[in-house]
Each structure stands twice: as C-alpha cells, then as structure tokens.
Design a protein around this motif. Sequence first.
Motif, short mmCIF file in Angstrom:
data_model
loop_
_atom_site.label_atom_id
_atom_site.label_comp_id
_atom_site.label_asym_id
_atom_site.label_seq_id
_atom_site.Cartn_x
_atom_site.Cartn_y
_atom_site.Cartn_z
N GLU A 95 0.82 -1.12 -0.03
CA GLU A 95 0.04 -0.05 -0.03
C GLU A 95 0.91 1.28 -0.07
O GLU A 95 0.30 2.30 -0.23
N ASN A 96 2.35 1.34 0.36
CA ASN A 96 2.92 2.50 0.17
C ASN A 96 3.56 2.59 -1.05
O ASN A 96 4.37 3.49 -1.30
N VAL A 97 3.40 1.57 -1.94
CA VAL A 97 4.26 1.72 -3.14
C VAL A 97 3.47 2.08 -4.38
O VAL A 97 2.24 1.53 -4.73
N GLN A 98 3.87 3.17 -5.02
CA GLN A 98 3.10 3.59 -6.54
C GLN A 98 3.55 2.69 -7.64
O GLN A 98 2.80 2.50 -8.49
N ASP A 99 4.69 2.41 -7.57
CA ASP A 99 5.28 1.88 -8.97
C ASP A 99 6.35 0.95 -8.63
O ASP A 99 7.24 1.29 -7.53
N PHE A 100 6.40 -0.34 -9.32
CA PHE A 100 7.55 -1.24 -8.75
C PHE A 100 7.73 -2.11 -10.01
O PHE A 100 6.96 -2.68 -10.65
N SER A 101 9.18 -2.08 -10.42
CA SER A 101 9.27 -2.94 -11.49
C SER A 101 10.84 -3.52 -11.34
O SER A 101 11.62 -2.81 -10.77
N ILE A 102 10.94 -4.54 -11.96
CA ILE A 102 12.45 -5.32 -11.86
C ILE A 102 12.87 -5.41 -13.42
O ILE A 102 12.16 -5.94 -14.29
N THR A 103 14.21 -5.13 -13.70
CA THR A 103 14.69 -5.28 -14.78
C THR A 103 16.41 -5.88 -14.72
O THR A 103 16.81 -5.44 -13.75
N ARG A 104 16.60 -6.87 -15.43
CA ARG A 104 17.66 -7.50 -15.15
C ARG A 104 18.93 -7.00 -16.27
O ARG A 104 18.58 -6.92 -17.50
N ARG A 105 19.96 -6.42 -16.00
CA ARG A 105 21.07 -6.00 -16.69
C ARG A 105 22.34 -7.03 -16.67
O ARG A 105 22.39 -7.87 -15.77
N LYS A 106 23.26 -6.44 -17.49
CA LYS A 106 24.70 -7.37 -17.30
C LYS A 106 25.24 -7.28 -15.91
O LYS A 106 25.88 -8.41 -15.55
N ASP A 107 25.14 -6.11 -15.22
CA ASP A 107 25.83 -6.19 -14.10
C ASP A 107 25.05 -6.27 -12.81
O ASP A 107 25.29 -6.05 -11.62
N GLY A 108 23.77 -6.84 -12.96
CA GLY A 108 22.89 -7.14 -11.77
C GLY A 108 21.49 -6.87 -12.01
O GLY A 108 21.06 -6.62 -13.23
N MET A 109 20.89 -7.07 -11.09
CA MET A 109 19.27 -6.70 -11.08
C MET A 109 18.98 -5.42 -10.75
O MET A 109 19.41 -4.99 -9.63
N TYR A 110 18.14 -4.67 -11.39
CA TYR A 110 17.63 -3.24 -11.07
C TYR A 110 16.26 -3.25 -10.75
O TYR A 110 15.25 -3.67 -11.53
N VAL A 111 15.90 -2.51 -9.49
CA VAL A 111 14.77 -2.54 -9.12
C VAL A 111 13.96 -1.03 -8.88
O VAL A 111 14.92 -0.39 -8.15
N ASN A 112 13.22 -0.92 -9.87
CA ASN A 112 12.64 0.53 -9.96
C ASN A 112 11.58 0.91 -8.68
O ASN A 112 10.26 0.01 -9.29
N ILE A 113 11.47 1.68 -8.16
CA ILE A 113 10.69 1.83 -6.96
C ILE A 113 10.22 3.52 -7.06
O ILE A 113 10.99 4.24 -6.89
N THR A 114 8.91 3.66 -6.90
CA THR A 114 8.37 4.95 -6.59
C THR A 114 7.18 4.93 -5.47
O THR A 114 6.43 4.05 -5.61
N LEU A 115 7.57 5.52 -4.45
CA LEU A 115 6.44 5.55 -3.25
C LEU A 115 5.34 6.29 -3.49
O LEU A 115 5.43 7.10 -4.40
N ASN A 116 4.32 6.02 -2.72
CA ASN A 116 2.88 6.91 -3.00
C ASN A 116 3.20 8.41 -2.48
O ASN A 116 3.81 8.50 -1.49
N LYS A 117 2.72 9.22 -3.25
CA LYS A 117 2.50 10.47 -2.86
C LYS A 117 1.66 10.66 -1.37
O LYS A 117 0.47 10.03 -1.40
#
Length: 418
Positions: free
Chosen positions: A37-59
């Motif tokens: 309930e505290n997260v507005q946007d959440f996504s996971i992307t894998r790149r060569k150097d590791g895993m990237y987690v994009n997070i935006t919290l709720n306003k």
Amino acid sequence: MKTSNNSPADNEVAENDTPNALISDNDLLKFFNLERENVQDFSITRRKDGMYVNITLNKTWVQCPVCGHMTSRVKDYTDKKITHSVLSITNCYIIYHARRYECPHCKKTFYENNPFTFGGRLSVATVFNVLRDLKAPNATFTDVARRYGISATSVINIFDKHVHISRRQLPECLALDEVYAFKSHDSDYVCVIMDYLDKKIVDVLPSRRKYNLLNYFMLIPLEERKKVKYVSFDMWETYRIVVKHVFPDACCITDHFHVIQELTRRVDRVRIRVQNRFRKTINTLKPKKNNKTITSEELIELEEASRYYYVLKKFNWLLASTNKKILDVNVERRFNHRLNRYLNYSEILAYMLAIDDELEEAFYLRNDVTYFYDHCTYDTAKKQLEKIIIDFRSKTVAEMSPFANTLTNWKKRSSTAS
C-alpha cells in the motif's frame, strides 16, 4: 507488478511478471522493507551488471521540516541508485525515484522519507548484512566487500559508523600517542591510548586536543584513574597538563623514542646546513669549470666540495643508524667509485663526521643521550642526565645547545625519563 520492456541495445532483459509464480508482489516488496500500500510503482529489470529494481513510493501528505505546515505539492523527482545486497547470485540495485516536496507556505523544498538507507548509497539491508558478516573472527573487510559488490572502503566506513567498541580498563602503565587521522572530522590527529606493558589498545579518541582529552578522562571514575601509576608520552605539553589533572597518582614519563627522534632531527639540520655550504661552492665553481675559466686551486676545491656533498647527501641515514652490524668496523669493504677507494659503512660515517666539527659534535651529543638510555641505572640516571645537560649547554652548535633547556624543563617537571 509492472515490468520494464527495454531494447537489447540497452543490455536489459525484461523479467516475467514474477520471477517465480509462487512469489507474490507483497513477498518481493518485503525484500525492500516495503508494504504494497506504500508503493506507487514497482518493476524489476535485469542487466549485465545485476538486477535493477525501480521503485516509486506513494505520494502523501508530509510536514515541512522548516515551518511545520502540511503539504502534498511535488517539486520534482531525483533518481537515486542504492546498492541493495540481498541476493547472493547477482548484484542488486534499487533505482529509487525520490520525490521532492515543496512547502507552499515557506517555499522550502525537501525529500520524502527514504526507507531504504541510513543516508548514502547503501541500503539498510546491505549495512545489516555487512555488520553481521564482520562478526566472524576470520572475516576481512575485503572479503565482505567482495561478497556484497561494494568497496572495502565502504565496508570500513560502515564498521566505523555503527560499531562502537567499549574501552578496556585503564592499566597501571599507560601510553599516549597520536596518529594521523585520515578520516577524522574533529582533528588532524587521533589520540591512541595503549597499555604500555602488553601493547594492547585501550581506546582511540577522535582528537588529541586538551579539551577533548580532559572531558574523556574525567568521565572515568576517580578510583579507576588512581590505579594508573605511569603515563608515557612524547614531549607535547598538552599531554603533561592533562595527565597532571586526571591521574593524581601517576608519574609522567617522556618517551625516549621521541627524545631520540627530536635529537636526530636536530643532527640532520646540522647536516643540511653543512651540505648546503658545499652546494653553494659547487654552484659557484661549476660554471667556471664549464667555461674553462677555473683555476687549479678552484678545481681542487670543487672536487672536494662535490665529494663532501655526495657523502652528506647519499649517506645521511648513517647519522641516525644504531644498527651495530651495519656500523661494524670489520665488515667487508666495497669499492666506492665516487670516492675512489674501498670503504665500509663505518668508515664512510667517520669520513662524513670528519667533514665538519659541528656535525661531529652534534652526532656525539645525540649518541650521549642514546648511551644514557641504554646503560644508565636508577641510581646513576640523575647524575648522568645532569652531565648531559651541561654538555649540551657548553656546545656552540646552534641546532643542539637549546635542547639543554628541553631536557631541563622535562627533567624538573616530569621527575623521570623512560
């Protein structure tokens, strides 16, 4: 859960809706200390150097830290890359879209609360894991850093910031010394407190300033401070002042290493003065030699000055050496092309001392103090020290004679020497 669709040119591969069908969004968010309930946007992307987690919290509505008014007005966003070492199979990074609010009342801007870090670029979980692993007796900063994909310096900084080791009990024989503080914000030097007998550190203070030392020691119970009978330190006046105040039953001891070190510096100043005299002669006569206008007497003087300068410059370390094997007169001689003769180090030292009377005086004055430390006894120390002070006063070497005042000052007020 949202996923990112990126082109192969970006070296990214989009994940499935969930890496494992049995793992829900809520389970994944727990890796990042978040609730859905505290997260507005959440996504996971894998790149060569590791895993990237994009997070935006709720306003949300937040309170201005300056004026206290509530606001939900957003000024802008800033992406912050945070190392999040929770996976052992790959590096993991949080791309946190940090929201910056603006107060409509006072116009100040400020970031929303960051739930991922204590401040900086390492997540709370990374800090926790590093501190946990450092508990192992065989753990090293480098090994832990490699395990979590961060630098050894970052691991050291985590340790220094979060680990506070309690001091040991004050010993009977205490030693104070300073070490250059490459990371201290309080002073250029930190003060190291050691047990003089077992060579173990009692504590390390962020500053050697008088105010800080007094504040630290005065917080220790008087009964414990009374157990300290001897305190050894260099000839820095602040240490003596502090010791007299906080250790009522202790005897001040000037560390003989620092006494000899100071005398060695003074001898070296004499050497440099003599060396510069020959350097001046060389600078004056060498142009004449190059222009072929030099006389035979001047040529002899130039060659002599060059030899003396060479010895004083190349073998200056012999003046401070106490290694008996190096200075043994029976050591095999080697041919020195510059001096055009066979010499060992003992003979080179004798050659150097014969260059100038004041240099020889300075050298033997320092050796008198070295002999005092090596051979004097409790019963003979006072008399021998008085003799040394008289010898220093009677000499005319500008760099050495003032040291008689130093010896007198510390002898009179410190009552002993180590």
